[in-house]
Write a protein that holds these residues in place. Structure first.
Motif, short mmCIF file in Angstrom:
data_model
loop_
_atom_site.label_atom_id
_atom_site.label_comp_id
_atom_site.label_asym_id
_atom_site.label_seq_id
_atom_site.Cartn_x
_atom_site.Cartn_y
_atom_site.Cartn_z
N VAL A 25 0.87 -1.36 0.08
CA VAL A 25 0.01 0.08 -0.03
C VAL A 25 0.80 1.31 0.09
O VAL A 25 0.80 2.21 0.96
N TRP A 28 -2.75 5.17 -0.70
CA TRP A 28 -4.21 4.94 -0.07
C TRP A 28 -4.91 6.01 -0.20
O TRP A 28 -4.71 7.29 -0.30
N THR A 65 -7.43 1.21 -1.48
CA THR A 65 -6.42 1.59 -2.54
C THR A 65 -7.13 1.74 -3.86
O THR A 65 -6.34 2.33 -4.66
#
Length: 376
Positions: A25, A28, A65
């Protein structure tokens, strides 16, 4: 994060403690409200490493995401997306592990998991070895990005682009879906080995379904004691648009309705419950819930259904009984109050701990104490 999620002797402790979640990630989205408008704001890990690490290793946090068709990897810094549905995420670690635990994984289990950010796949690879893991997603970019990030973490599972509700790319001892399905796809039963187990959630509910394949090609199991919610399956770049309800929404806000009554119970936020919401979704699938809380404490809940049914319940405060206006072919608030009465009398609802039977064609029946509900 691992210590907060499982005990040190758990076989999931090492995967949690050694899997670099931040790798999956790098960017995000977070929801935000400004000037009365709700949307999603982009966060970039490299530009704020402290916030990146804090977010990635928060054991109770899901990191979104992708919203609508917009992946955080492709968005320009400072981008804000108007309110829409999230379409991919890195699920909070404790929930991923809970789903895996329900699967009762053996060291040699061949597992099918869902991709998303790739973090859940990484945990499965760390626990079982990449050779036992297949990870699928309908989005080609998600699969390719996850493949690269998994390789950087030392994992090389089988990665496939496919619609989870369609034909699956192999046979498996376990199918663990961290996206929700309306009903169990028949392809899951075909791909599952005899005695194999599936773990998933039903969309629109908080129900986790745990079921083992039976000799007749169906499956039998139960509703898990915990509740969970995941993004529902999609079949393309974004979710199909909901049926237009602008006129129905206008009606629900202003019309007198064919029925005006006093509600039995205070106004509740149905979407924040799991047992009431789940039971209502089984009885009347597809209700849209909205709620307004005024500055003076007035609470108004709305229920809208594609068949033209609507309800509006307004109360002066959190503990006050509402005035309920209803219209259309069904009395949606009456259905809700009936379920809440059921809860008051019995102390729980039959979805809690219900047995689950899945026929070979995918029809799913829940049952408990004489109560049944079937999803075709």
């Amino acid at each position: 994060m691992a210590d907060e999620t499982v005990r040190p002797e758990s076989r999931w402790h090492r995967p949690l403690a050694t899997t670099p979640r931040h790798l999956f990630v790098p960017r995000w989205w977070t929801s935000r409200e400004r000037d009365g408008a709700v949307g999603y704001e982009l966060h970039d890990g490299v530009s704020d490493p402290e916030a990146w690490m804090r977010a990635a290793y928060d054991s109770g946090r899901t990191l979104t995401t992708r919203v609508g068709p917009h992946h955080a990897d492709h968005a320009a810094p400072g981008t804000v997306i108007p309110e829409t549905w999230p379409t991919s995420s890195s699920t909070l670690p404790g929930l991923v592990v809970m789903m895996y635990r329900h699967a009762f994984l053996a060291d040699t289990s061949r597992v099918l998991v869902t991709t998303g950010s790739g973090y859940g796949t990484a945990l499965a690879c760390k626990r079982l070895g990449s050779e036992h893991v297949t990870s699928v997603d309908v989005d080609p970019y998600l699969v390719e990005a996850a493949r690269e990030r998994l390789a950087a973490a030392g994992h090389h599972p089988c990665m496939e682009v496919c619609d989870l509700t369609g034909e699956l790319p192999g046979g498996y001892d376990r199918i663990i879906s961290t996206v929700s399905v309306r009903t169990i796809p028949g392809s899951w039963l075909t791909a599952l080995a005899p005695g194999g187990r599936m773990v998933t959630t039903l969309s629109g509910t908080g129900l986790i379904i745990v079921a083992d394949k039976t000799d007749d090609g169906g499956a039998f199991g139960r509703v898990a004691p915990e509740s969970a919610g995941f993004m529902r399956t999609r079949h393309g770049d974004d979710y199909d648009p909901l049926p237009g309800n602008a006129q129905l929404w206008e009606t629900a806000q202003n019309a007198e309705g064919e029925s005006v009554t006093r509600g039995r119970y205070p106004v509740m936020r149905v979407s924040s419950t799991w047992d009431v919401r789940s039971t209502l979704e089984l009885v009347v699938p597809g209700i849209e819930h909205r709620m307004d809380v005024g500055e003076d404490g007035t609470r108004t809940a709305y229920m809208l259904h594609v068949d033209g049914s609507w309800a509006r319940a307004t109360a002066a405060g959190a503990r006050e009984l509402p005035t309920v206006h209803q219209g259309g072919p069904r009395r949606l608030w009456d259905e809700l109050d009936r379920i809440r009465t059921w809860l008051v009398i019995d102390g729980d609802l039959p979805v809690s701990g219900a047995m689950v039977r899945i026929d070979p064609d995918g029809a799913l029946t829940l049952s408990r104490s004489g109560w049944t509900a079937t999803l075709p």
